[in-house]
Design a protein around this motif. Structure first.
Motif, PDB file in Angstrom:
ATOM      1  N   LYS A 630      23.887   1.244  19.452  1.00  0.00           N
ATOM      2  CA  LYS A 630      22.889   0.947  20.492  1.00  0.00           C
ATOM      3  C   LYS A 630      23.594   0.362  21.724  1.00  0.00           C
ATOM      4  O   LYS A 630      24.464  -0.492  21.590  1.00  0.00           O
ATOM      5  N   ASP A 637      17.366  -7.042  18.584  1.00  0.00           N
ATOM      6  CA  ASP A 637      17.823  -5.821  17.910  1.00  0.00           C
ATOM      7  C   ASP A 637      18.406  -6.135  16.527  1.00  0.00           C
ATOM      8  O   ASP A 637      18.325  -5.317  15.609  1.00  0.00           O
ATOM      9  N   ALA A 640      15.489  -6.414  14.142  1.00  0.00           N
ATOM     10  CA  ALA A 640      14.952  -5.086  13.804  1.00  0.00           C
ATOM     11  C   ALA A 640      15.871  -4.379  12.807  1.00  0.00           C
ATOM     12  O   ALA A 640      15.404  -3.687  11.883  1.00  0.00           O
ATOM     13  N   THR A 641      17.174  -4.566  12.973  1.00  0.00           N
ATOM     14  CA  THR A 641      18.137  -3.915  12.089  1.00  0.00           C
ATOM     15  C   THR A 641      18.016  -4.433  10.655  1.00  0.00           C
ATOM     16  O   THR A 641      18.127  -3.660   9.694  1.00  0.00           O
ATOM     17  N   ILE A 650       9.382  -1.551  11.176  1.00  0.00           N
ATOM     18  CA  ILE A 650       9.463  -2.592  12.205  1.00  0.00           C
ATOM     19  C   ILE A 650       8.080  -2.784  12.809  1.00  0.00           C
ATOM     20  O   ILE A 650       7.501  -1.844  13.354  1.00  0.00           O
ATOM     21  N   THR A 655      10.134  -6.321  19.475  1.00  0.00           N
ATOM     22  CA  THR A 655      10.586  -5.453  20.569  1.00  0.00           C
ATOM     23  C   THR A 655      11.985  -4.887  20.319  1.00  0.00           C
ATOM     24  O   THR A 655      12.417  -3.982  21.017  1.00  0.00           O
ATOM     25  N   LYS A 657      15.286  -2.971  18.657  1.00  0.00           N
ATOM     26  CA  LYS A 657      15.545  -1.636  18.089  1.00  0.00           C
ATOM     27  C   LYS A 657      16.807  -1.718  17.223  1.00  0.00           C
ATOM     28  O   LYS A 657      17.716  -2.491  17.536  1.00  0.00           O
ATOM     29  N   PRO A 658      16.874  -0.930  16.154  1.00  0.00           N
ATOM     30  CA  PRO A 658      18.055  -1.011  15.281  1.00  0.00           C
ATOM     31  C   PRO A 658      19.370  -0.781  16.037  1.00  0.00           C
ATOM     32  O   PRO A 658      19.434   0.010  16.981  1.00  0.00           O
ATOM     33  N   HIS A 661      21.964   3.899  13.555  1.00  0.00           N
ATOM     34  CA  HIS A 661      21.023   4.768  12.868  1.00  0.00           C
ATOM     35  C   HIS A 661      20.922   4.349  11.405  1.00  0.00           C
ATOM     36  O   HIS A 661      21.929   4.248  10.710  1.00  0.00           O
TER      37      HIS A 661
END
Lengths: 662, 60
Positions: A630, A637, A640-641, A650, A655, A657-658, A661
């Motif tokens: 990312k 983040d 989220a991960t 999530i 807000t 994001k991982p 992937h």
């Protein structure tokens, strides 16, 4: 937290079953062999880390970076620890968790309070003679809003441990092993209050904050004194509880004998004790409060000087929820020993006031690191035996010690000199090396190439010099935004003690916060809501053009004006957050409503590094044993991960994001 | 004991939230909320040590 309670809590925060599809979870996406370990190193700076790695001083961090990733991690605005760690906790910015500064204020009363937690006294008591017996109420409250990520893990029965997460007090989870973090008070109710016993009280003793001075007079080398404990709220007159201390000194051999609460100790000049358990009586035979303290004999004669650490809450018999269960507290004490339970153990105030000198402070700082390292070792022993699980473990040392020793390596700091550089110029380097050794112990225990093991080392922010302090309230006065009835007596360290509120448009409180004196909100509001937008625009423009007359440098490089939607979420949201340039910060007086004669002053406190500035200038670090793909990773983040790695959807309010992937 | 009047819709909303918030009755829920709110103002007047306690934080 039981799943039923969790679903209820989710509903309160608007997550709801429809947005949190348990059916999907139960479909079997979960990795039942995954273990995630997150080490939180407060204040670890990416630039310093890179420099020391380049010098070959941090082989374990280098190995972790080479296995996976090392990058900067975007912090919050403002980049204050309670704000940043709360963002990591809920995976979302302050608009969700509601923590915007160390200090918030109640607009109706205008008085400040610690933003992260509060202790509520009993609302109903039974009064019998001199005694006041609590009947109803009396609790501790975490003021952070939103759902912490560990609740999602616990709801999926993932064994979870959260050790000293800042802003996490009280430790109120049934299913998560937890020790509370920054924001946890000591036994006197403050956030670190030492006691100095001395035959020669410092001239500025009445100015001390974060501690108290007890003058002593020996009689035939003996003196009897006492250690102040918590207020006895069970008595009608609420006196302070005390434990007697008897002190005998041998001036020839520089030895002291102490008797405190039944413990007899023989101590040499310059010797520290280990933790001493104490019992403060509240009500004869019926109620008592357990605490712990450390003692340091600074000097035996000709002047006697003895430092006593803040009295910490005993984790094995906690009067407040500093651990998630009494059993867990007892388990830690039995296996590792007593430990600091107050939020931030490093005694920075004692160093600032000269109660401890640089070497003595560092001696204590390393005791703290070693104590925390032993606790990590114990937790990892348990964690290594799990099939699956999550462990967060926090270190405060690098942050607090960087605050205090930046001056030793910064030739531009007012307190820097060659002697200081010679003696302590490599202090921060040694601390980074120490953290690398701790990481090395982790790498010996776990295989960082194991696809079922995730290791994250993160910090909440980096660091910058704090050379010049700026009194925002004085600046507001000079610009006509704040009014004083008596302009000849501007200097005041009192809490807005000389402010004419009827003619005041704005005031500053906290490290980065600025508020309008708004009609209908503030106690003596003078600004109409219809004027607020234009007024904030003007103040923001003025702040961004503020220059230090000594250097010509721009003092403020960024501002954030939370919008009306943000303010509807939380009533206490500041009207503006100030992002200082490197080298600048709000002044010591201005943080709690004081004014000074000058807007700009040298920072002559040993607290010489800081991070409460423009967040773009102080990103944190992110090390991970997986390759982070990312772009511009941020604190949320990481949260989220953690969920994504465990196969947990999530939630919409997060807000982040991982990082890669999943 | 004094009584107060509240709007029916508000009462229903409180009633619906009572169990969710973990209270055993509407009355208990309302009393707790009122006590919490009132104590904020009482605390402000009764807690002169708050500034001293905050100053224990190194940042301040």
């Amino acid at each position: 937290m039981k799943r039923r309670e969790f679903i209820k809590k989710s509903a309160i925060y608007g997550v709801g079953a429809s947005l949190y599809p348990y059916g999907k979870l139960l479909a079997g996406k979960r990795n039942h062999k995954l273990k995630i370990l997150v080490l939180g190193i407060d204040g670890m700076d990416p630039h310093l880390a890179s420099v020391y790695m380049h010098k070959g001083l941090l082989p374990n961090f280098t190995r972790l970076a080479n296995t996976g990733s090392f990058s900067r991690c975007a912090t919050t605005f403002p980049p204050q620890s309670p704000v940043a760690w709360s963002t990591f906790t809920v995976g979302a910015p302050p608009q969700l968790h509601g923590i915007y500064d160390f200090i918030h204020r109640k607009p109706a009363s205008m008085l400040p309070y610690l933003s992260t937690s509060k202790v509520n006294p009993a609302s109903k008591t039974l009064d019998i003679g001199d005694w006041k017996i609590p009947l109803i109420g009396g609790n501790t409250e975490n003021l952070r809003k939103g759902i912490p990520f560990w609740d999602y893990l616990a709801a999926e029965d993932i064994p979870t441990s959260v050790f000293k997460m800042p802003g996490n007090f009280p430790s109120d989870s049934e299913n998560v092993r937890m020790v509370s973090g920054m924001g946890t008070p000591d036994l006197r109710g403050g956030y670190g209050s030492f006691t100095l016993y001395t035959t020669s009280p410092p001239a500025n003793a009445d100015k001390f904050t974060g501690g108290m001075v007890v003058p002593l007079t020996f009689n035939d080398d003996f003196v009897e004194t006492s250690l102040e404990g918590p207020v006895n709220t069970m008595r009608q007159d609420t006196p302070k509880t005390r434990i007697p201390i008897q002190i005998w000194r041998d001036r020839i051999n520089s030895v002291v004998k102490l008797n405190i609460d039944g413990h007899e100790l023989i101590l040499n000049n310059g010797e520290w004790t280990d933790w001493i358990p104490l019992t403060f009586p509240m009500m004869s035979f019926l109620s008592e409060v357990k605490g712990i303290c450390k003692i340091y004999i600074k000097n035996v004669h000709p002047e006697f000087v003895m430092y006593v650490s803040p009295v910490n809450i005993d984790p094995s018999d906690p009067v407040l929820p500093v651990v998630s269960s009494e059993e867990y507290g007892k388990e830690l004490v039995e296996n590792v020993g007593y430990f600091y339970t107050q939020g931030l153990p490093e005694d920075t105030k004692a160093l600032s006031y000269g109660v401890l000198n640089d070497a003595e402070y560092l001696d204590l700082a390393y005791q703290i690191i070693n104590e925390r390292s032993a606790l990590l070792d114990y937790e990892l022993n348990r964690f290594s035996k799990l099939d699956t699980g999550f462990q967060f473990f926090y270190f405060s040392s690098l942050d607090q010690d960087t605050h205090m020793f930046w001056r030793a390596m910064d030739s531009g700091h007012p307190l820097h000199d060659e002697k200081l550089k010679q003696e302590f110029g490599t202090t921060l380097q040694h601390l980074y090396v120490k953290m690398d050794q701790i990481l090395g112990n982790v790498l010996e225990r776990f295989d960082i190439n194991d696809p079922n093991f995730r290791l994250v080392v993160m910090s909440d922010h980096g660091f910058a010099p704090f050379r010049r302090q700026v009194n925002v309230n004085t600046w507001l006065f000079e610009k006509g935004y704040l009014d004083l009835p008596n302009r000849n007596s501007m200097e005041s360290s009192g809490y807005f003690s000389n402010v004419n509120w009827d003619k005041t448009a704005a005031y500053s409180l906290g490290i980065n916060s600025l508020y309008l004196n708004l009609e209908g909100r503030e106690r003596f509001g003078a600004v109409s809501p219809s004027q607020s937008k234009e007024l904030l625009k003007k103040i923001g423009k003025d702040l961004l053009s503020l220059q230090d007359p000594k250097t010509g440098q721009q003092a403020v490089t960024n501002i954030w004006t939370p919008n009306e939607h943000d303010k509807r979420q939380h009533a206490h949201v500041p009207d503006m957050i100030i992002g200082w340039n490197r080298g600048f910060r709000n002044s010591w007086d201005s943080i709690l409503g004081g004014l000074s004669n000058e807007v700009f002053m040298d920072n002559d406190d040993k607290w010489s590094g800081d991070h409460c500035i423009d967040p773009a200038l102080v990103p944190g670090v992110l090390f991970c044993n997986r390759k982070v793909t990312k772009q511009q990773p941020a604190l949320a983040d990481i949260t989220a991960t953690i969920l994504a790695d465990f196969g947990i959807p999530i939630p919409v309010q997060m807000t982040g994001k991982p990082l890669y992937h999943v | 004991m004094p009584k107060i009047k509240i709007d029916n819709d508000l009462y229903e909303r409180i009633k619906n939230s009572t169990e969710l918030a973990g209270y055993s009755s509407v009355e208990e829920f309302i009393i707790h909320i009122l006590e919490t709110q009132v104590s904020q103002f009482e605390e402000a007047e009764n807690d002169p040590d708050v500034l001293e306690r905050l100053k224990g934080l190194g940042y301040i």
